[in-house]
Write a protein that holds these residues in place. Sequence first.
Motif, short mmCIF file in Angstrom:
data_model
loop_
_atom_site.label_atom_id
_atom_site.label_comp_id
_atom_site.label_asym_id
_atom_site.label_seq_id
_atom_site.Cartn_x
_atom_site.Cartn_y
_atom_site.Cartn_z
N GLU A 35 15.01 -17.25 3.23
CA GLU A 35 15.67 -17.38 4.54
C GLU A 35 15.26 -18.69 5.21
O GLU A 35 16.11 -19.39 5.80
CB GLU A 35 15.30 -16.20 5.43
CG GLU A 35 15.99 -16.23 6.79
CD GLU A 35 15.65 -15.02 7.65
OE1 GLU A 35 16.19 -14.92 8.76
OE2 GLU A 35 14.83 -14.18 7.20
N GLY B 213 17.84 -21.88 5.86
CA GLY B 213 18.01 -22.43 7.20
C GLY B 213 17.84 -23.94 7.24
O GLY B 213 18.63 -24.66 7.87
N ARG C 218 20.85 -25.60 5.46
CA ARG C 218 22.04 -25.61 6.31
C ARG C 218 21.91 -26.66 7.41
O ARG C 218 22.87 -27.39 7.72
CB ARG C 218 22.26 -24.22 6.92
CG ARG C 218 23.43 -24.12 7.89
CD ARG C 218 24.75 -24.45 7.22
NE ARG C 218 25.05 -23.46 6.18
CZ ARG C 218 26.02 -23.60 5.28
NH1 ARG C 218 26.77 -24.70 5.28
NH2 ARG C 218 26.23 -22.68 4.37
N SER D 7 22.42 -14.16 0.38
CA SER D 7 22.44 -14.89 1.64
C SER D 7 23.86 -15.20 2.10
O SER D 7 24.69 -15.67 1.31
CB SER D 7 21.65 -16.19 1.51
OG SER D 7 21.80 -16.99 2.67
N GLU E 147 24.49 -17.57 4.06
CA GLU E 147 24.54 -19.01 4.33
C GLU E 147 24.47 -19.85 3.05
O GLU E 147 24.44 -21.06 3.12
CB GLU E 147 23.38 -19.40 5.26
CG GLU E 147 23.56 -18.91 6.68
CD GLU E 147 24.75 -19.58 7.36
OE1 GLU E 147 24.99 -20.76 7.12
OE2 GLU E 147 25.46 -18.88 8.12
N ASP F 73 26.54 -21.10 -0.06
CA ASP F 73 27.97 -21.23 -0.35
C ASP F 73 28.29 -21.20 -1.82
O ASP F 73 29.45 -20.97 -2.20
CB ASP F 73 28.48 -22.56 0.24
CG ASP F 73 28.25 -22.66 1.73
OD1 ASP F 73 28.89 -21.91 2.47
OD2 ASP F 73 27.39 -23.47 2.14
N ASN G 268 29.04 -12.98 0.99
CA ASN G 268 30.06 -13.84 1.61
C ASN G 268 31.08 -14.39 0.63
O ASN G 268 31.72 -15.40 0.90
CB ASN G 268 29.37 -15.00 2.33
CG ASN G 268 28.54 -15.86 1.38
OD1 ASN G 268 28.23 -15.45 0.26
ND2 ASN G 268 28.17 -17.06 1.82
N LYS H 59 30.54 -15.99 -2.02
CA LYS H 59 30.13 -17.33 -2.45
C LYS H 59 30.62 -17.59 -3.86
O LYS H 59 30.80 -16.67 -4.68
CB LYS H 59 28.60 -17.47 -2.38
CG LYS H 59 27.84 -16.47 -3.23
CD LYS H 59 26.34 -16.72 -3.18
CE LYS H 59 25.75 -16.57 -1.80
NZ LYS H 59 25.84 -15.16 -1.28
#
Length: 502
Positions: free
Chosen positions: A66, A70, A73, A239, A241, A243, A265, A267
Amino acid sequence: MSHSTNESPRTRDDWHALAGSLSLETRAFIDDTFVDAASGETFTTVNPATGETLAEVASCDAADAELAVGHARAAFTRGDWSRLAPGKRKKVMLRLAELMETHRHELALLDTLDMGKPVSSSLGDTAGAIACLRYNAESIDKLYGEVAPTGEESLALVLREPLGVVASIVPWNFPLMMTAWKIAPALAAGNSVILKPSEKSPLSALRLAQLAREAGIPRGVFQVLPGFGHTVGKALALSMEVDCLAFTGSTGTGKQLMQYAGQSNLKRVYLECGGKSPNLVFADCKDLDAVARHAAAAIFHNQGEVCIAGSRLLVENSIREAFVERVLKAAETMQPGDPLDPASFMGAIVDEAQHRRILDYIRQGVEEGARLCAGGQALEGQGLFIPPTVFDGVTPAMTIGREEIFGPVLSVFGFDSEEEAVAMANDSVYGLAAGLWSQDIDRILRVTRRLQSGQVFVNNWAGGDQTVPFGGVKQSGNGRDKSHHSLEEYSELKSVWIALST
């Protein structure tokens, strides 16, 4: 790591001396800083040739993932790398390649100590990794967008943009080279990259992080999280976030990662998974002795711990007996030895679990009726060594003829016709690579089109360079490493339609 690599080690003693002088980085690399895992946990990495502990390495988990995501990103949003001019990104990546060249002996040695491969092989892998960095760096400012054909009232552009955050999960069998295949195109395209090396071979990845920082890759753009697949790997895959997920490893793990992408997501997931590659030898092939040496090397190189290993040898029955004798003769010259001896063709098996797995498959082969012609027993003494093992009389129903063993075990099949050979070659859930040995150009063109494989090697095994894509079909995966096609995977198409005043 402070050891100078100006001197080129040439002998076994040279390599052992260099090994004794290394200072290992064992911490995670997050946001341009080497840190312990958030939990403080570590795992042990062991030299499989000696059983000696090399280091206690930071064992990252979801908290570290995580944090790294972060930072990745944030770096992508800032544009320190993602919006940097292509020529400037190229310069940094070429600087990294130069640093890798300077420290190539250390990098090769780390992989040999970590997973047991011969140092001569590791040197070749390191050269391949450097070539990959350079190829992708030089490609950055040579890829153009498109102008679509429209009428005079409009202008349509097709742009390529970086995806965002890419998580690369790489295997233990070619640690540095597989790392380069994943991260080089992703970085070249402008993405932020988080690398999760295998817990069986993390050391070269952490050394690479030191060199990346020295080369000038901005903070947060390249990070390394050592640890286990079920902890930090799973966290990256889930995650929201991340991609894109790029993975090389087993088919079972690849399937799990696709599920994680669907649970999160959606991805992108690019997979290069297992193989059970057929190597077809027809009676009209030239120079049986040379072909036999290639066929043996196709399975015994890197101890058989190779995704494209030519583990299924399909031989036309009219030459089968004579050809198998030649393979056995070649195998005698490929025995395992000290991985730090440049003369060793094979090294140690990566760890005790893989060692047991290979021996279990060998026992199954004997129990199911295959004829053991060579090898079959672990070498006695220190280290995890298994000699070249050859089974003849293997049938498609046998376990050793169907499942990926990932060890120095060759299964020999016989065939009488081209049709039978193609059917047998395609009778697999895998489709990563195939080999074909023949002097008949018509047969070559027919069979290469019919083989269900991502790549076919004709009158060679494992040929290729950075200009051609590498990857498979069926349950061997869906991604492609190398070539400009890999750059395409790490970028997104954006269509721009501009209405013009008339």
